[in-house]
Design a protein around this motif. Sequence first.
Motif, PDB file in Angstrom:
ATOM      1  N   LEU A  72       1.107  -1.487   0.376  1.00 51.17           N
ATOM      2  CA  LEU A  72      -0.044   0.105   0.220  1.00 51.17           C
ATOM      3  C   LEU A  72       0.954   1.528   0.123  1.00 51.17           C
ATOM      4  O   LEU A  72       0.181   2.135  -0.875  1.00 51.17           O
ATOM      5  N   PRO A 159     -13.116   1.086   6.512  1.00 48.29           N
ATOM      6  CA  PRO A 159     -13.483   0.890   5.528  1.00 48.29           C
ATOM      7  C   PRO A 159     -13.968   2.334   4.900  1.00 48.29           C
ATOM      8  O   PRO A 159     -12.913   2.484   3.494  1.00 48.29           O
ATOM      9  N   LEU A 166      -9.124   5.933  -1.785  1.00 48.54           N
ATOM     10  CA  LEU A 166      -8.927   5.394  -3.022  1.00 48.54           C
ATOM     11  C   LEU A 166     -10.299   6.423  -4.421  1.00 48.54           C
ATOM     12  O   LEU A 166      -9.685   6.148  -5.763  1.00 48.54           O
ATOM     13  N   VAL A 178      -8.671  -1.964 -12.537  1.00 46.34           N
ATOM     14  CA  VAL A 178      -8.243  -2.180 -11.315  1.00 46.34           C
ATOM     15  C   VAL A 178      -8.909  -2.387 -10.231  1.00 46.34           C
ATOM     16  O   VAL A 178      -8.655  -3.430  -9.418  1.00 46.34           O
ATOM     17  N   GLY A 182      -9.165  -5.875  -7.884  1.00 48.87           N
ATOM     18  CA  GLY A 182      -8.922  -5.741  -7.000  1.00 48.87           C
ATOM     19  C   GLY A 182      -9.889  -7.022  -5.963  1.00 48.87           C
ATOM     20  O   GLY A 182      -9.093  -7.474  -5.358  1.00 48.87           O
ATOM     21  N   ALA A 183     -10.695  -6.265  -6.339  1.00 51.83           N
ATOM     22  CA  ALA A 183     -11.669  -6.468  -5.094  1.00 51.83           C
ATOM     23  C   ALA A 183     -12.420  -7.748  -5.072  1.00 51.83           C
ATOM     24  O   ALA A 183     -12.401  -8.472  -3.753  1.00 51.83           O
ATOM     25  N   ALA A 186     -10.008 -10.039  -3.867  1.00 52.36           N
ATOM     26  CA  ALA A 186     -10.095 -10.307  -2.670  1.00 52.36           C
ATOM     27  C   ALA A 186     -11.106 -11.692  -1.694  1.00 52.36           C
ATOM     28  O   ALA A 186     -11.231 -12.108  -0.889  1.00 52.36           O
ATOM     29  N   VAL A 199      -5.760  -9.391   0.542  1.00 56.50           N
ATOM     30  CA  VAL A 199      -5.398  -7.757   0.239  1.00 56.50           C
ATOM     31  C   VAL A 199      -3.926  -7.956  -1.039  1.00 56.50           C
ATOM     32  O   VAL A 199      -3.255  -7.278  -0.893  1.00 56.50           O
ATOM     33  N   ILE A 203      -2.765  -7.365  -5.066  1.00 57.28           N
ATOM     34  CA  ILE A 203      -2.589  -6.227  -6.176  1.00 57.28           C
ATOM     35  C   ILE A 203      -1.595  -6.922  -7.610  1.00 57.28           C
ATOM     36  O   ILE A 203      -1.760  -6.609  -8.708  1.00 57.28           O
ATOM     37  N   LEU A 206      -3.480  -5.497 -10.742  1.00 56.98           N
ATOM     38  CA  LEU A 206      -2.780  -4.742 -12.138  1.00 56.98           C
ATOM     39  C   LEU A 206      -2.035  -5.462 -13.464  1.00 56.98           C
ATOM     40  O   LEU A 206      -2.195  -4.909 -14.255  1.00 56.98           O
TER      41      LEU A 206
ATOM     42  N   ALA B  40      -0.847   1.710  -8.292  1.00 56.51           N
ATOM     43  CA  ALA B  40      -0.814   0.371  -6.688  1.00 56.51           C
ATOM     44  C   ALA B  40      -0.973   0.890  -5.648  1.00 56.51           C
ATOM     45  O   ALA B  40      -1.548  -0.787  -5.596  1.00 56.51           O
ATOM     46  N   ALA B  41      -1.815   1.666  -5.154  1.00 60.71           N
ATOM     47  CA  ALA B  41      -2.613   0.655  -4.389  1.00 60.71           C
ATOM     48  C   ALA B  41      -4.398   0.918  -4.455  1.00 60.71           C
ATOM     49  O   ALA B  41      -4.552   0.703  -3.671  1.00 60.71           O
ATOM     50  N   VAL B  42      -4.698   1.067  -5.655  1.00 61.54           N
ATOM     51  CA  VAL B  42      -5.627   1.070  -6.013  1.00 61.54           C
ATOM     52  C   VAL B  42      -6.391   0.004  -6.393  1.00 61.54           C
ATOM     53  O   VAL B  42      -7.382  -0.455  -5.072  1.00 61.54           O
ATOM     54  N   PRO B  43      -6.057  -1.600  -6.479  1.00 65.11           N
ATOM     55  CA  PRO B  43      -6.847  -2.881  -5.946  1.00 65.11           C
ATOM     56  C   PRO B  43      -6.397  -3.123  -4.632  1.00 65.11           C
ATOM     57  O   PRO B  43      -6.967  -3.508  -3.992  1.00 65.11           O
ATOM     58  N   LEU B  44      -5.363  -2.744  -3.501  1.00 64.92           N
ATOM     59  CA  LEU B  44      -5.186  -2.864  -2.898  1.00 64.92           C
ATOM     60  C   LEU B  44      -6.096  -2.192  -1.395  1.00 64.92           C
ATOM     61  O   LEU B  44      -6.780  -2.145  -0.915  1.00 64.92           O
ATOM     62  N   LEU B  45      -6.391  -0.796  -1.818  1.00 66.26           N
ATOM     63  CA  LEU B  45      -7.549   0.534  -1.250  1.00 66.26           C
ATOM     64  C   LEU B  45      -8.933  -0.194  -1.499  1.00 66.26           C
ATOM     65  O   LEU B  45      -9.468  -0.946  -0.479  1.00 66.26           O
ATOM     66  N   ALA B  46      -9.508  -1.031  -3.029  1.00 65.65           N
ATOM     67  CA  ALA B  46     -10.412  -1.850  -3.052  1.00 65.65           C
ATOM     68  C   ALA B  46     -10.611  -2.771  -2.563  1.00 65.65           C
ATOM     69  O   ALA B  46     -11.683  -3.436  -1.990  1.00 65.65           O
ATOM     70  N   ALA B  47      -9.470  -3.832  -2.165  1.00 67.55           N
ATOM     71  CA  ALA B  47      -9.496  -4.933  -1.379  1.00 67.55           C
ATOM     72  C   ALA B  47      -9.642  -4.779   0.236  1.00 67.55           C
ATOM     73  O   ALA B  47     -10.646  -5.262   0.601  1.00 67.55           O
ATOM     74  N   LEU B  48      -9.159  -4.276   0.946  1.00 65.15           N
ATOM     75  CA  LEU B  48      -8.973  -3.477   2.531  1.00 65.15           C
ATOM     76  C   LEU B  48     -10.840  -2.701   2.483  1.00 65.15           C
ATOM     77  O   LEU B  48     -11.402  -3.867   3.217  1.00 65.15           O
ATOM     78  N   ILE B  49     -11.336  -2.269   1.172  1.00 67.38           N
ATOM     79  CA  ILE B  49     -12.526  -1.704   1.649  1.00 67.38           C
ATOM     80  C   ILE B  49     -13.709  -3.112   1.856  1.00 67.38           C
ATOM     81  O   ILE B  49     -14.144  -3.591   2.965  1.00 67.38           O
ATOM     82  N   VAL B  50     -13.382  -3.582   0.695  1.00 70.40           N
ATOM     83  CA  VAL B  50     -14.332  -5.500   0.738  1.00 70.40           C
ATOM     84  C   VAL B  50     -14.238  -6.095   1.522  1.00 70.40           C
ATOM     85  O   VAL B  50     -14.621  -6.346   2.779  1.00 70.40           O
ATOM     86  N   VAL B  51     -12.483  -5.795   1.990  1.00 75.07           N
ATOM     87  CA  VAL B  51     -12.123  -7.678   3.636  1.00 75.07           C
ATOM     88  C   VAL B  51     -12.619  -6.608   4.755  1.00 75.07           C
ATOM     89  O   VAL B  51     -13.514  -7.674   5.859  1.00 75.07           O
ATOM     90  N   GLN B  52     -12.029  -5.305   4.782  1.00 71.82           N
ATOM     91  CA  GLN B  52     -13.198  -5.314   6.151  1.00 71.82           C
ATOM     92  C   GLN B  52     -14.532  -4.683   6.251  1.00 71.82           C
ATOM     93  O   GLN B  52     -15.110  -3.652   7.655  1.00 71.82           O
TER      94      GLN B  52
END
Lengths: 213, 100
Positions: A72, A159, A166, A178, A182-183, A186, A199, A203, A206, B40-52
């Motif tokens: 991140l 979130p 985001l 992307v 990514g979502a 996960a 999480v 990545i 990408l 790079a931060a985009v998929p991680l932030l999206a993943a963090l949102i759904v996971v949390q």
Amino acid sequence: MRPHLPTALGIGVATGVYGGSFGVLAVGAGLSVAQACVMSLIVFTGGSQFAAIGVIGAGGSPAAAVGSALLLGVRNAAYGLSMAPLLPAARGRRALASHLVIDESTAMARAQDDPEQARAAFYATGVAIFVLWNLGTLVGAVAGGSLDPEQYGLDAMFPAAFLALLAPQLRQPGAPTVALVGALIAVVLVPLTPAGLPVFAAILALLVVVRAR
Amino acid sequence: MSWSALILLAVGSYALKAVGPMLLGDRILGPTPTRLLGLAAVPLLAALIVVQTFTDGQALTVDARLAALAVAAVCVWRRAPFLVTVLAAAITAAALRAAF
């Protein structure tokens, strides 16, 4: 510096309150007060810190926590590249100023038209946030032991904060795709893999942009 | 979290911030690396949102956090300040949990 102080202080105060919630959640995730405070001082990039304690709190391994947090933090490398021309030439001061390269200081600097104003905005925002984020963390971590994070909805701040981070990034070409991929990665991995890995694996989304070229 | 993991995170985080200013100086990266770094931060932030929002341990679940996220989305869409957004989410979740 002066014209940027009100905005910088506004962002700083907001960050201070947010730092308070970080302190509470960090202690809730099992960090000591000292660890929460040291993390805010030397890691000093909110998104990564929340990601790390989120993974730890969910029972993930330290490796997964550090890995997700660092991935991140890769966006800070992009910010560092764009801020480099504004930072002092002397190595020592340049090294110190690099610590202030985060979302808000970069965004405030980019919003200015001339380099002198951009530099002033960068420092005003960076320093205000550094001071108040750390104060907030201390207060939150000390108070944290006596609070139930879920009762006050503090877990729902995670979130929401990540969504706020985001949203401005979605304007880049390819970013919405992307984000969706990514979502999806996960969500699919959550039931199958240890906490933290979903999480980290996101990545891989990408690759969609790389292959689409 | 161990101290060693914390220090590792700090060193790595600082290295990421400083790599541009300290090593690359004012050199410019090519368009593809620049674009990937920015994304790079985009998929991680999206993943963090759904996971949390949707997980409880390894189980997928829907609870008050989804309503909180919806409120946060409206705040972000209306360009509310960061603090308003996260507080609105916290208040939504707290109120729902107090009510049910």
